[in-house]
Design an enzyme around this catalytic site. Structure first.
Site, PDB file in Angstrom:
ATOM      1  CD  GLU A   1      -2.991  -0.993   0.160  1.00  0.00           C
ATOM      2  OE1 GLU A   1      -2.634  -1.099  -1.030  1.00  0.00           O
ATOM      3  OE2 GLU A   1      -4.165  -0.777   0.513  1.00  0.00           O
TER       4      GLU A   1
ATOM      5  CB  THR B   1      -6.649   7.441  -3.573  1.00  0.00           C
ATOM      6  OG1 THR B   1      -7.148   6.227  -4.123  1.00  0.00           O
ATOM      7  CG2 THR B   1      -6.798   7.394  -2.069  1.00  0.00           C
TER       8      THR B   1
END
Lengths: 320, 320
Positions: free
Chosen positions: A132, A185
């Site tokens: 991530e 995002t």
């Protein structure tokens, strides 16, 4: 695992935030998901020898999340032999369903098996988080933890990391609709205000506490009453075309609740039965019917189990 | 209940807020608490014929919370006969332990019995809330609900009211220390900021979700890790002399967590055993030993049951 065969691991898509659980809660789906195949190689270093199901992903192990996760594990353990990895993507990227997390979780799980299980599944969370970090610049756990552990998972804190597996009510089904627009995002995060009015904060944590009690007691009415987000959803949902109409359609069709999956653009709805979840899917699809926006939809049980070893490939990889 | 005898009800003190559960969470103690005696009278109207245990409370039924609660119930039911009430205070007022709530809950419980139980205990919450409206100007439920229902109670929402009884882990003990200074709830509320930094909000609801999971799973470690309040405690605790030292003493003595009870000035600590709770009490007392501030201390199990009918008076009323 004999004769240097590949270990095949599957890790599912996930829904993070879950309305009132912004940045602290996520849950697993059964489907879609990614596969990572891994085997030991005598040559040092990590090689990614195949990527199926999606184009445009780097096979450079320093650039692909599965290589980053594997390398972190090897380094931590002081292992000098190499690994050969293959990635079979079964889900689209940039959807808000935890695509990079599914790859990272599957990589961590597969590599752990190849290495003889030096880590518990919970301990794999920190390694999957490195994927991530590579993908988004932030080593968040609210997708990788449920992808690894299944069910709902609370990330109570990061300092130190405190991951709390919550399981799931026996029957809980998720409908996802993914409107195929591009939504970064970073944009979805940048538009959020940095201050929360106290009253809204109190409502938010009242709802999250209600959702926790509903999940742990299997109280579907309470789950439904608690699935609200009056802080982030109003700010973020303007980036998702037809969000309001789709949410209204899902609730009218009997969903317990509905919200943005992760930072979007996917929209999730929870239902108490599989039949309801299918009806919700039809209602959500209908709102996009004449929009010209391409969509993908998924219906999945929220499973007790997350990442796992599979004997045979289970994916019908999608082409994104 | 024959021959027009008094029904005697007892309702306990409570701890609201519980660190990360500001405005939405509270739990009951077993002791201290208040008694309300109630019986039907043929004369119309409500009379308060005795108040024991504390001075300075009005016997005017329109001014005392027990009269206000009883009148609301009579009005709602359209009952025209009268009631005679007596209040036996077993706890100090203005302590942050839900004193008005205990009186209100005991009144609601006793009157309900006299009237033949037209309401469930959960339904009594809205009537007891009228006592809080009288006492503080705000009809909050985070003290009256646990006083009536026992254990921990979540107030998920007020519009409409959503009261969620959570029970309690089998063994959970509360130590309370009440430094006898005057601290107005209105002041304790007025100093709070109206905006919360998003990062602190996320930590707060992560902790509240952790506390919920800890309570419902009986995970004492998780309860302890979650009992934090980085938003309100830093602002409020400056009003409570020796708060920081007392909290440190409680945690050093083995408490799971420690915080302000309600809006103070009482300080509560939770422990996993009765012995630990007694040790925590000694440690907390010690911080005030040479301060010149008078204190009261209590150690109580967190009980499954809240308000109840008693056959005999159980109080040794304190003189405040």
């Amino acid at each position: 695992m004999t004769n240097n065969e590949f270990v095949k691991a599957y890790a599912p898509a996930t829904v993070a935030n879950v309305c009132c659980g912004f940045d602290v809660l996520g849950f697993a789906l059964d489907y879609p998901g990614d596969e990572v195949w891994a085997r030991r190689s005598n040559a040092p270093g990590i090689r990614i020898t195949d990527i199926k199901g999606i184009g445009g992903l780097s096979a450079d192990p320093a650039e692909n999340v599965i290589g980053v996760v594997a390398q972190k594990m090897l380094t931590e353990l002081g292992i000098t032999h190499g690994l050969e990895l293959q990635l079979h993507k079964g889900m689209p990227v940039g959807s808000g369903m935890g695509s990079s997390a599914a790859s990272s979780a599957a990589a961590a799980f597969a590599v752990n098996e190849v290495l003889g299980k030096p880590f518990t599944t919970e301990e794999l969370v920190v390694y999957a988080m490195e994927g991530e970090r590579k993908a988004s610049g932030s080593a968040h756990a609210d997708n990788v933890a449920p992808s690894l552990l299944g069910g709902f998972v609370l990330i109570r804190d990061y300092d130190p990391l405190d991951v709390v597996p919550l399981g799931t009510p026996v029957d809980l089904y998720c409908t996802i609709i993914y409107p195929q627009i591009e939504l970064k995002t970073s944009l979805a995060r940048s538009i959020l205000k940095k201050e929360i009015p106290m009253k809204k904060g109190i409502r938010q944590w009242g709802n999250l506490a209600g959702l926790m009690a509903g999940l742990l007691k299997g109280d579907y009415g309470l789950i439904g009453r608690s699935l609200h987000d009056e802080i982030f959803e109003p700010e973020r949902s303007i980036l998702i075309p037809l969000f309001k109409q789709t949410k209204e359609a899902a609730l009218s069709a009997g969903a317990l609740g509905c919200g943005i999956s992760g930072s979007g653009p996917s929209i999730f709805a929870l239902s108490a039965t599989a039949e309801q979840a299918e009806e919700v899917k039809l209602a959500m699809q209908q709102t996009y019917a004449e929009s010209g926006i391409e969509i993908k939809t998924y219906v999945s049980k929220v499973p007790e189990q997350g990442a796992r070893v599979i004997e045979q490939p289970i994916l019908q990889p999608v082409q994104a």
